[in-house]
Design an enzyme around this catalytic site. Structure first.
Site, PDB file in Angstrom:
ATOM      1  N   HIS A 100       0.810  -1.207   0.000  1.00  0.00           N
ATOM      2  CA  HIS A 100       0.000   0.000   0.000  1.00  0.00           C
ATOM      3  C   HIS A 100       0.850   1.266   0.000  1.00  0.00           C
ATOM      4  CE1 HIS A 100      -4.220  -1.625   1.068  1.00  0.00           C
ATOM      5  NE2 HIS A 100      -3.506  -2.556   0.458  1.00  0.00           N
ATOM      6  N   HIS A 267      -2.154 -12.327  -2.175  1.00  0.00           N
ATOM      7  CA  HIS A 267      -3.214 -13.033  -1.459  1.00  0.00           C
ATOM      8  C   HIS A 267      -2.822 -14.458  -1.081  1.00  0.00           C
ATOM      9  CE1 HIS A 267      -6.565 -10.175  -3.094  1.00  0.00           C
ATOM     10  NE2 HIS A 267      -5.688  -9.570  -2.318  1.00  0.00           N
TER      11      HIS A 267
END
Length: 727
Positions: A100, A267
């Site tokens: 992020h 993920h």
């Protein structure tokens, strides 16, 4: 990849242009009660406590890199009671923090990214998509405190992500340090015009009516890094989610294979958090009480450590081995059919139907308990979209291919905004050179004799001052400080796509470059372009009455077409360049604001921008030689006529066409005789009080030479903007 047009113009809604502010909603709009610390940094006062003399590269070289990595590795499994690690491992948490930090990068204007540690500041610190990352950064504080100035926060974020991947058996391509911290929010970034965050019901920026992301934006909703994991605007439609993913990752210079690799690779680790409804936790850091000391999204104190954590609202892990790299993500995605369910927090997510026990995940706090895995709508897009599915099936069947693709895509994600490879620091900088690093072969500086001979030849070649100045400006002014791309080094103005950009007047450019190639001898074309422009400035100054020497430092190299990332350079084509009075199409912000944006990306101050505009106008640098703003009868001579005539009190201005506010006519008062034509980027120097105050200095009698010398200094700054070897 999606067929999004990288050169698409402004969005039009219902056929009517919506004009907005260049910066959109700002921190003071979101948090009006925030302490106005910026008032301490007015009038050029730096907020940087390290001072301008601090050499981060030298400090980094003194770092005990191996010890730092060892400490980071230890941290990964050193769970704290105040914020316990899922599965006893902080690795997934650190990967999300690093991702992020870097994922805000956008190729459109080079802004965002991990290069300066902006995640520490608003608005990113309090974005909904960054929920609870304040804890990840606080977990790193003891390590940052220990190693001090030898490691910036910006570097530490990315290195922590790399170590996290390595500690869980994942592939890493390398690491380059060199990101120097800043100490305040970068206020010149437009994050969007919306007045609500994604978690307050903001809609996706792409719809059937609005098929392109606006301007430079890359995220799909305000407050997101990429896309809404529940689907566009919360609609759990995997195919629409695939559409959004392709659009947003394209804006971040990622193709479909990189998009799939990053999604699946990220993920493969950790879990999403939606154990309780969102209303059970507190405000974002910027809105919390002072005694919380910068923490946000807090739950009841009695619940801390018991797993009742809500961030995205989605609950569960993607894999049955959430702290171990492998092929389980794709194996589970394709092994099971999935049904749409709701998390405890009410978020839409997908759950495998009748999963085998061995394919269930351990509970984040109790390893003896097994819980179902899940997929988000964005994950389901990798299975449902035909293009994504083909890539995903290949990765499912070829683990080595996934390993390599993820490692390379992660390295690109986390290093894209660092500039040329020569700026990378540390023992883990990869030997391999990658095309997205915009490589330029080393150049050799011409001798003083060669410089003098070339200047003489080019000034007698038949090329005009206007042609030489425009070519040098077109080459050098592609530079942007945001991601250190562009600039004169490499002479990519002679290569696709830059040679064909409308702003560069391709036919005239080809003529100029052909003559420079004929004259330059062994000198690089990049050096020849800059030197020719500087020689023209010297001639123009002499024609204006002043003998000046424009400093020139050679040594630029020439890039090749094969090593030019044409697709990503397409995004850099100017839709406006106020310095050349160019506007390709009407934009959704005022034209004069686009001039400020261009100047900001070039790293120019207000006076530097002002003197360059005034000088370029009289030098005839306007696109296609349009007369607008050329307030002189001595075009080609470097004079302050632009400012003198702009401020002539015997001139009054009026719209040239009442249907448009982009062109104006200057008349002689009382006679209504046309004297000049102008654009908004010309008249703003008389309209805006601050710019007028600066411009008046250059119009004052006695400041003619100051104008020339200030122009030369600003010109050289732009010509050398990408010469990091001169810093």
């Amino acid at each position: 990849m999606a067929d999004a047009d990288p050169k698409a113009g402004c969005p039009v809604h219902g056929g009517e242009m919506k004009i907005r502010s260049l910066l959109g909603r700002q921190n003071k709009d979101w948090w009006p009660d925030a302490l106005p610390v910026d008032m301490l940094h007015q009038h050029g006062v730096s907020p940087d406590p390290m001072g301008e003399d601090f050499d981060y590269a030298e400090a980094f070289k003194k770092l005990d890199y191996a010890a730092l990595k060892a400490d980071l590795t230890t941290l990964m499994t050193d769970s704290k009671s105040w914020w316990p690690a899922d599965y006893g491992h902080y690795g997934p948490f650190m990967i999300r923090m690093a991702w992020h930090a870097a994922g805000t990068y956008r190729v459109t204007d080079g802004r965002g990214g991990a290069g300066s540690g902006q995640q520490r500041f608003e608005p990113l610190n309090s974005w909904p998509d960054n929920g609870n990352l304040d804890k990840a950064r606080r977990l790193l504080w003891p390590i940052k405190q220990k190693y001090g100035q030898s490691i910036s926060w910006a570097d530490l974020f990315i290195l922590a992500g790399n170590v996290a991947i390595e500690s869980m058996g994942g592939p890493v391509f390398g690491f380059g340090g060199g990101r120097r911290d800043v100490y305040q929010s970068e206020g010149d970034t437009f994050w969007g015009a919306e007045e609500i965050w994604v978690d307050q019901g903001a809609q996706t920026r792409i719809t059937e009516e609005q098929v392109e992301l606006e301007g430079p934006l890359a995220a799909i909703q305000m407050g997101l890094i990429y896309v809404n994991p529940e689907g566009p605007g919360g609609d759990p439609d995997p195919l629409k989610s695939a559409r959004d993913m392709k659009a947003t990752f394209l804006r971040m210079a990622m193709n479909s294979e990189e998009t799939v690799a990053l999604t699946a690779g990220g993920h493969a680790f950790g879990k999403a958090h939606g154990a309780k409804p969102g209303e059970t936790f507190g405000k974002a850091p910027a809105g919390e009480a002072i005694h919380q000391q910068g923490f946000g999204w807090l739950t009841d104190a009695d619940e801390i450590g018991k797993g009742h954590i809500t961030t995205s609202g989605i609950e569960g892990s993607w894999s049955n081995n959430p702290t171990q790299w492998g092929g389980d993500y794709f194996r589970l995605l394709f092994k099971y059919d999935y049904e749409l369910v709701e998390s405890p927090a009410g978020a839409k997510q997908w759950q495998p139907i009748n999963p085998d026990r061995e394919d269930m995940a351990p509970d984040a706090r109790d390893p003896n308990k097994r819980v179902p895995t899940m997929m988000t709508t964005a994950d389901m897009a990798l299975k449902m979209d035909p293009e994504f599915r083909a890539i995903s099936e290949r990765f499912r069947d070829d683990q080595a291919a996934l390993d390599d693709a993820f490692a390379r895509a992660w390295f690109k994600l986390t290093h894209r905004d660092m500039g040329p490879k020569s700026l990378y620091l540390g023992p883990e900088v990869p030997e391999e050179t990658l095309i997205w690093q915009d490589p330029v072969p080393a150049g050799a500086a011409p001798s003083d004799a060669d410089v003098l001979a070339f200047k003489s030849a080019v000034l007698s070649s038949g090329l005009t001052v206007s042609q030489l100045v425009k070519t040098a400006w077109a080459s050098a002014s592609t530079y942007r400080k945001s991601d250190k791309r562009g600039g004169a080094n490499g002479a990519r103005i002679a290569l696709a796509p830059q040679k064909d950009w409308d702003v560069n007047e391709p036919a005239e450019l080809a003529t100029v470059l052909a003559k420079l190639n004929e004259l330059r001898g062994s000198m690089s074309l990049a050096d020849a372009i800059v030197l020719a422009g500087s020689a023209a400035v010297e001639k123009a100054a002499k024609d204006g009455g002043f003998d000046v020497t424009v400093p020139f430092t050679g040594g630029r190299g020439d890039a090749t077409q094969d090593w030019t990332d044409v697709e990503s350079f397409h995004w850099m084509e100017p839709q406006a360049d106020g310095f050349r009075n160019y506007l390709k199409t009407r934009q959704p912000v005022k034209t004069e604001e686009l001039l400020l944006d261009k100047a900001s990306l070039l790293g120019l101050s207000g006076p530097e921008m002002t003197v360059l505009v005034g000088g370029l106008r009289v030098l005839g640098a306007n696109h296609k030689g349009i007369p607008k703003g050329v307030f002189t009868h001595r075009k080609g001579a470097l004079t302050n006529d632009f400012f003198v005539n702009l401020f002539d009190i015997d001139t009054f201005w009026d719209l040239a066409d009442t249907a448009s506010d982009e062109e104006f006519i200057g008349y002689t008062r009382g006679e209504r005789t046309e004297k000049w034509r102008a654009t908004r980027t010309d008249l703003i120097f008389g309209s805006n009080s601050q710019l007028r105050a600066t411009a008046e200095v250059y119009a004052e009698r006695g400041h003619e030479e100051k104008f020339v010398r200030d122009f030369v200094k600003a010109w050289v700054k732009v010509m050398n903007a990408d010469r990091f070897d001169l810093a």
